[in-house]
Scaffold this active site. Structure first.
Site, mmCIF file in Angstrom:
data_model
loop_
_atom_site.group_PDB
_atom_site.id
_atom_site.type_symbol
_atom_site.label_atom_id
_atom_site.label_comp_id
_atom_site.label_asym_id
_atom_site.label_seq_id
_atom_site.Cartn_x
_atom_site.Cartn_y
_atom_site.Cartn_z
ATOM 1 C CG HIS A 200 41.780 10.836 39.725
ATOM 2 N ND1 HIS A 200 42.332 9.921 38.712
ATOM 3 C CD2 HIS A 200 41.731 10.079 40.833
ATOM 4 C CE1 HIS A 200 42.144 8.720 39.057
ATOM 5 N NE2 HIS A 200 42.016 9.062 40.638
ATOM 6 N N GLY B 145 51.982 17.341 41.546
ATOM 7 C CA GLY B 145 51.780 18.839 41.137
ATOM 8 C C GLY B 145 53.051 19.798 41.165
HETATM 9 N N1 LIG Z 1 48.993 14.761 43.767
HETATM 10 C C1 LIG Z 1 49.348 14.853 42.451
HETATM 11 O O1 LIG Z 1 50.148 15.097 41.927
HETATM 12 C C2 LIG Z 1 47.995 14.461 41.686
HETATM 13 C C3 LIG Z 1 46.694 14.630 41.943
HETATM 14 N N2 LIG Z 1 45.701 14.153 41.010
HETATM 15 C C4 LIG Z 1 44.507 14.629 41.362
HETATM 16 O O2 LIG Z 1 44.168 15.961 41.837
HETATM 17 C C5 LIG Z 1 43.347 16.152 42.795
HETATM 18 C C6 LIG Z 1 43.962 17.036 44.040
HETATM 19 O O3 LIG Z 1 44.909 16.165 44.642
HETATM 20 P P1 LIG Z 1 46.144 16.509 45.323
HETATM 21 O O4 LIG Z 1 46.523 17.845 44.652
HETATM 22 O O5 LIG Z 1 47.009 15.417 45.437
HETATM 23 O O6 LIG Z 1 45.671 16.861 46.729
HETATM 24 P P2 LIG Z 1 46.265 17.472 48.219
HETATM 25 O O7 LIG Z 1 45.794 16.741 49.281
HETATM 26 O O8 LIG Z 1 47.583 17.746 47.823
HETATM 27 O O9 LIG Z 1 45.630 19.070 48.326
HETATM 28 C C7 LIG Z 1 44.194 19.019 48.531
HETATM 29 C C8 LIG Z 1 43.654 20.491 48.640
HETATM 30 O O10 LIG Z 1 42.239 20.689 48.834
HETATM 31 C C9 LIG Z 1 41.970 21.310 50.037
HETATM 32 N N3 LIG Z 1 40.800 20.631 50.672
HETATM 33 C C10 LIG Z 1 40.700 19.601 51.504
HETATM 34 N N4 LIG Z 1 39.146 19.400 51.801
HETATM 35 C C11 LIG Z 1 38.742 20.336 50.809
HETATM 36 C C12 LIG Z 1 37.316 20.990 50.737
HETATM 37 N N5 LIG Z 1 36.423 20.156 51.428
HETATM 38 N N6 LIG Z 1 37.041 21.706 49.995
HETATM 39 C C13 LIG Z 1 38.097 22.524 49.474
HETATM 40 N N7 LIG Z 1 39.061 22.390 49.391
HETATM 41 C C14 LIG Z 1 39.589 21.256 50.032
HETATM 42 C C15 LIG Z 1 43.320 21.011 51.003
HETATM 43 O O11 LIG Z 1 43.399 22.218 51.869
HETATM 44 P P3 LIG Z 1 43.944 21.783 53.417
HETATM 45 O O12 LIG Z 1 45.376 22.309 53.163
HETATM 46 O O13 LIG Z 1 43.238 22.589 54.312
HETATM 47 O O14 LIG Z 1 43.925 20.204 53.385
HETATM 48 C C16 LIG Z 1 44.340 21.285 49.698
HETATM 49 O O15 LIG Z 1 44.637 22.801 49.682
HETATM 50 C C17 LIG Z 1 42.799 14.644 43.085
HETATM 51 O O16 LIG Z 1 41.801 14.194 42.270
HETATM 52 C C18 LIG Z 1 43.862 13.764 42.804
HETATM 53 O O17 LIG Z 1 43.522 12.592 42.334
HETATM 54 C C19 LIG Z 1 45.936 14.041 39.902
HETATM 55 C C20 LIG Z 1 47.307 13.897 39.320
HETATM 56 C C21 LIG Z 1 48.398 13.918 40.234
HETATM 57 MG MG LIG Z 2 46.360 9.007 41.189
#
Ligand SMILES: NC(=O)C1=CN([C@@H]2O[C@H](COP(=O)(O)OP(=O)(O)OC[C@H]3O[C@@H](n4cnc5c(N)ncnc54)[C@H](OP(=O)(O)O)[C@@H]3O)[C@@H](O)[C@H]2O)C=CC1
Ligand SMILES: [Mg+2]
Ligand SMILES: CC[C@](O)(C(C)=O)C(=O)O
Ligand SMILES: [Mg+2]
EC number: 1.1.1.86
Length: 337
Positions: free
Chosen positions: A109, A135
């Protein structure tokens, strides 16, 4: 203006198979990308902080998990799939120090690039592969031999082959099976934010809750109101999804269609359209991004309050009871498909 769409035959899987990919984050998108990359023959490593609750989930799938800094140092393609609000700090602490000329930085994103929260050096490729779906659906479609359409964009083409690399990555997660549309970081970010705020999440949730409130406040049974305002929405949206609004109108009764045509524009009227334009303006000017970053930095007080209020809305209790009667509805979300 017509868009360019790319399919499997337009993408060379070998490009991404020849690189080492770090997927930073293992949540909704991260798990889907990582598992599908691996299943497509790509060398993948996961980057997660040591205390992350996602670590055991990735390890259970046989994936190698390092810290974000270690993963970024090892890999030459780094896909950032941590929450948007965590990305700026993550980039500064763990990724920027491990970038080198020739590496590629990818995003799911465009938020942090569009709003200048991350400013990569000029000698790395910066690209985006953004699935147009949650996802867990991205992964489920891949496992089923299908794919979720993706938006692909290049912000910075240091190597001269950033788009081909992004398309190759997109193929590895199933995106080019469905079609990858070329866009820009600005277009993806602004339309994604507008869609989720005004229509898909914000607009739809407020419409459902308000309809439920009107019926129950008028004395109708919450269960009946739930069916009419939430449950059947999926059936109606499925028809739109399959064949557009016209297909939905073809399938419903003439009575429903007349009510739709004559009353719908009274619900979503010019005031609502003006408000949508205002919301788009806040996205384009960066006002929404500044507000969201400040809210996050303040510990998310409004976010927590509004989330709790939403969870306490009477429609949730009614829905929980009714869904318990529908064995086919509560499909559990798994990390693999
Ligand atoms: N949700 C979706 O379907 C969509 C999301 N996106 C984009 O994808 C990206 C990810 O979103 P999404 O999958 O929803 O995120 P989630 O909240 O589902 O997952 C985030 C992940 O990142 C980890 N995390 C948190 N903080 C850190 C850090 N500081 N360093 C490394 N890892 C970290 C989390 O670990 P922990 O489990 O420990 O919190 C978790 O594994 C964003 O840019 C979003 O806009 C794009 C299209 C659709
Ligand atoms: Mg979005
Ligand atoms: C609609 C919400 C979304 O934009 C998505 C799944 O595409 C997100 O940010 O989660
Ligand atoms: Mg989206």
């Amino acid at each position: 203006m017509s868009v360019e769409v790319f399919y499997d035959d337009d993408a060379d899987l070998g490009l991404i198979q020849g690189r080492k990919v770090a997927v930073i984050g293992y949540g909704s998108q991260g798990h889907a990308h990582a598992l599908s990359l691996r299943d497509s023959g790509v060398d993948v490593v996961i980057g997660l902080p040591t205390g992350s609750k996602s670590r055991p989930k990735a390890e259970e799938q046989g994936l190698r998990v390092l810290t974000p800094a270690e993963a970024a140092a090892e890999a030459d393609v780094i896909m950032i799939l941590a929450p948007d609000t965590a990305q700026r700090g993550l980039y500064a602490d763990a990724i920027a120090p491990n970038l080198a000329p020739g590496k590629a930085l990818l995003f799911g994103h465009g938020f942090n690039i569009r709003y200048d929260l991350i400013k990569p050096p000029a000698d790395v490729d910066v690209a985006m592969v953004a699935p147009k779906g949650p996802g867990h659906l991205v992964r489920r479609q891949y496992v089923d031999g299908k794919g979720v359409p993706c938006l692909v964009a290049v912000e910075q083409d240091a190597s001269g082959s950033a788009f081909a690399l992004a398309l190759s990555y997109c193929k590895a997660i199933g995106g080019t099976r469905a079609g990858a549309i070329r866009t820009t970081f600005t277009e993806e970010t602004e339309t994604d934010l507008f869609g989720e705020q005004a229509v898909l999440c914000g607009g739809a949730a407020a419409l459902v809750q308000t309809g439920f409130e009107v019926l129950t406040e008028a004395g109708y049974a919450p269960e009946v109101a739930y069916f009419e305002c939430l449950h059947e929405l999926k059936l109606i949206v499925d028809l739109m999804y399959e064949g557009g609004i016209a297909r939905m109108r073809y399938s419903v009764s003439d009575t429903a269609e007349y009510g739709d045509l004559s009353r719908g524009p009274r619900v979503i009227d010019s005031r609502v359209k003006d408000e949508m334009r205002k919301i788009l303006g806040e996205i384009q000017s960066g006002e929404f991004a500044r507000e969201w970053v400040a809210e996050d930095e303040a510990g998310r007080p409004n976010f927590a309050k509004w989330r709790a209020e939403g969870a306490a809305h009477p429609i949730e209790e009614t829905g929980q009871k009714l869904r318990a009667m529908m064995s086919w509805v509560d499909r559990p979300i798994t990390e693999t498909a």
